[in-house]
Design a protein around this motif. Sequence first.
Motif, PDB file in Angstrom:
ATOM      1  N   THR A   1     105.526  56.155  94.405  1.00  0.00           N
ATOM      2  CA  THR A   1     106.284  56.287  95.651  1.00  0.00           C
ATOM      3  C   THR A   1     105.559  55.606  96.793  1.00  0.00           C
ATOM      4  O   THR A   1     104.373  55.854  97.009  1.00  0.00           O
ATOM      5  N   VAL A   2     106.288  54.740  97.512  1.00  0.00           N
ATOM      6  CA  VAL A   2     105.704  54.088  98.684  1.00  0.00           C
ATOM      7  C   VAL A   2     105.641  55.099  99.824  1.00  0.00           C
ATOM      8  O   VAL A   2     106.632  55.713 100.186  1.00  0.00           O
ATOM      9  N   LYS A   3     104.437  55.270 100.345  1.00  0.00           N
ATOM     10  CA  LYS A   3     104.236  56.210 101.450  1.00  0.00           C
ATOM     11  C   LYS A   3     104.334  55.509 102.799  1.00  0.00           C
ATOM     12  O   LYS A   3     104.763  56.100 103.777  1.00  0.00           O
ATOM     13  N   SER A   4     103.852  54.259 102.840  1.00  0.00           N
ATOM     14  CA  SER A   4     103.970  53.535 104.107  1.00  0.00           C
ATOM     15  C   SER A   4     103.851  52.038 103.870  1.00  0.00           C
ATOM     16  O   SER A   4     103.244  51.589 102.888  1.00  0.00           O
ATOM     17  N   LEU A   5     104.491  51.295 104.761  1.00  0.00           N
ATOM     18  CA  LEU A   5     104.375  49.847 104.763  1.00  0.00           C
ATOM     19  C   LEU A   5     104.075  49.448 106.192  1.00  0.00           C
ATOM     20  O   LEU A   5     104.789  49.851 107.104  1.00  0.00           O
TER      21      LEU A   5
ATOM     22  N   ASP B   1      99.921  55.978  94.297  1.00  0.00           N
ATOM     23  CA  ASP B   1      99.125  55.533  93.159  1.00  0.00           C
ATOM     24  C   ASP B   1      98.452  54.202  93.497  1.00  0.00           C
ATOM     25  O   ASP B   1      98.547  53.233  92.750  1.00  0.00           O
ATOM     26  N   GLY B   2      97.843  54.147  94.653  1.00  0.00           N
ATOM     27  CA  GLY B   2      97.108  52.938  95.007  1.00  0.00           C
ATOM     28  C   GLY B   2      97.731  52.196  96.173  1.00  0.00           C
ATOM     29  O   GLY B   2      98.865  52.455  96.554  1.00  0.00           O
ATOM     30  N   THR B   3      96.944  51.268  96.721  1.00  0.00           N
ATOM     31  CA  THR B   3      97.368  50.486  97.887  1.00  0.00           C
ATOM     32  C   THR B   3      97.350  49.007  97.527  1.00  0.00           C
ATOM     33  O   THR B   3      96.431  48.545  96.863  1.00  0.00           O
TER      34      THR B   3
END
Lengths: 408, 186
Positions: free
Chosen positions: A92-96, A109-111
Motif C-alpha cells: 500500500t502506498v502511504k505517500s507520494l 513495504d519499502g520506499t
Amino acid sequence: MIGAGHAGLAVSHFLSQRSIDHIVVERGEVANTWRTERWDSLRLLTPNWQSRLPGLEYDGDDPDGYMTMPEVIGFIDSYAKATTAPLRTHTTVKSLRPNHDGYEVVTDDGTWSAPTVVLATGGFNLADIPAIADDVPGSLETVTPLQYRAPERLPDGGVLVVGASATGIQIAEEVHASGRPVTLSVGEHVRLPRVYRGKDIMWWLDRTGVLDERWDEVDDLVRARNIPSPQLVGTPERRTLDLNALTDQGVRLVGRVAGIVDGKAQLSGSLRNLCNLADLKMDRLLGTIDDWVTENGMEGEVDAPHRFIPTRVEESPPISLDLADGAISTVIWATGFRPDYSWLHARVLDRKGRLRHDAGVVTGAPGLYRIGLTMLRRRKSSFIHGAEDDARDLIDHLAAYVGVGAPV
Amino acid sequence: MTTTDTPVNNGVNVQALLDARNALVDAPEAAQFTWKASTEWKGGTHSHSVVEEFFGLGDDQAHRTTFTFDADHPEVFASEDHGATPVEFVLVGLASCLTAGVAAVAQNRGIQLNSVTATIEGDMDILGILGGDPEVRNGFNHIKVKYDIDADASQEDIEALVAQSQKRSAVFDVITNPTNVTVEVN
C-alpha cells in the motif's frame, strides 16, 4: 506505477514494450477494486467484445454478453499473468511526494524513488456523498454503493436511493424487487437504450466514433468530465433499464434531494425538466446514429429507426419526503464517486481536491501521470477498452520525458 | 441545428460569457456576487423598491440607471393596487430569467430566434396566506410556463433550448430548490 487494475496493467504493457524499467505497486490483489468494492450482481455495462486490453481480446463464446465481476477479475488476472508485469501486490502506498530524483513513494513495504510515476489508482475510490447526508435522521441506515452488496443485507422497510445514474438505477431495481419499496431521487442523468436498431448502444457509440472523441475536440470539457454514468445495466436479456421501466416495477420517482430539515427531505421541483433534458439528449444521439446509418448505406443491415416513450413523470411530484415516519429505513447514496488522493503530498490538486492535469499529464509536476479518469483523453477513457489508447499516448509522453526512443 | 448564410444574432454576447466563465474558474472569488434591493413601505400594502447597486467581480457595481418597482395587492384583497403583487414579481423573475437563457443558449448553439413569448401561471390556494387552513402552504402549488418560439430550428432543437435554459436558470433554481433566508431587525 501505482495500481494494478486494467489501466495500470495497460500502462505496464507499453512500458515493457519500450523496455522502460518499472514496477507496479498494488495495495491488494490484481483488480483489487473489482474484487472488494462492487456489489454481488453487478455486470459490466460494456459488452464482452469491447473488453480488450493491449495484446488481449475477448475470445469467449458470448461476445454480446456482459461480464460478471468474477469474470472481470479473471479477465484482468489472465492479462496480468500474460504480460508478466513486474508486480508488487499487497503493498500500500502511504505517500507520494516530490524529491530530488522525481518522486519518493513510501509504501508499507519499502520506499522507492522514481523519476516518473503513473497513477492508475482508479477514479471511483470514495463515494461522493453530499454534505446534507449528515442531516439524515440517525434512526436510518445509510449505505454507499461501495458498501452495498445485496438487498438482503439491508434492513426491512422502504429505501430511498439518491441518484439515478448507472449505479442508482441498478441498485433501485434489485432492492425494490426484494420487497423493500424504493423511492428514487432523480437528478441530472443520461438516458440510453441498451439496444437500438438491433445493436448494443455501445456498438453504436464505438462505430460512430463517439467513444473516440478526444478531450481537445469536445466543446465543453468541464461538462464532458463530469457527465453522469449512463442509465445502463448489463443483463443476459440485454434489457433496457430506464426510469419508465422502474416506474412500471413500482419504484417511485422523486426530484433531487436538495436539503434535509427536521427529518424531512426537500425535493427539487426540477424533476420534469431533468427527465425532459435526458429524453431530448437521447433522441439527439439516436438522430446522430440514424444519420450515420444513412450516410454509410447500412439501412438493410440494421433494424428500422424508432424512438422511445418519453420519461413519465407525475403531474405534481412530491417536493418533500418524511424520512422520520418509519416508511423509509435505509438511504443509499448513489451520488457518484471520486478518487482518493489523501496520500498524494504534492501541490497538484485544485481547490476542490481534484487533480490538475492536461489529459493525464499532471500540471506542475513533471514526470507525474494519471490514467483512468472519466474523459481523461477520450470519451472511452473510463471504460476497460479505453485504457489502451490513453496508455499508449501517455507512455509516448513519458518516454519523451525520460529520453527513451520509440519501441523496437 | 440550422446553418444559415447570415451569422446568427440574438443580441447575446456569448463569447463574453464563455470568456468570463474561463476567467472565473481560475479566480473563483471574483465569481461571488451579491444582488441587492431596498424596499420602502408607502402605506397600506403598497411598497416602493429600488434596484441600483450590486457586488461582483470583487468590487461594487451599479446598474446603468436606477430601476424602481411598485408592489401592492389588487382590489379583491381590499388593497389599492398600486403595482403588481409580489408573487407576480416572482413569476416575472422566472419568465424573464428563462427567456434570457433561451436567447443565450440559442446564440451559443447557432440558432436564430425570430420571436419568443412566454406566458406564465402560478396556482395558489390563498387559504394558506390567510391562515384559513394550516395544511395549505403559502406559496405556489404549481407554476406553469408556456413558450411560443419562432426560430430557424427544428421543434426538437427548440425544446432542447427551453430545457437547457431551465437547467442554467438562477430563478428556476431559486424556486425549485430550498434557500436559507435570514431576516433581521435593526
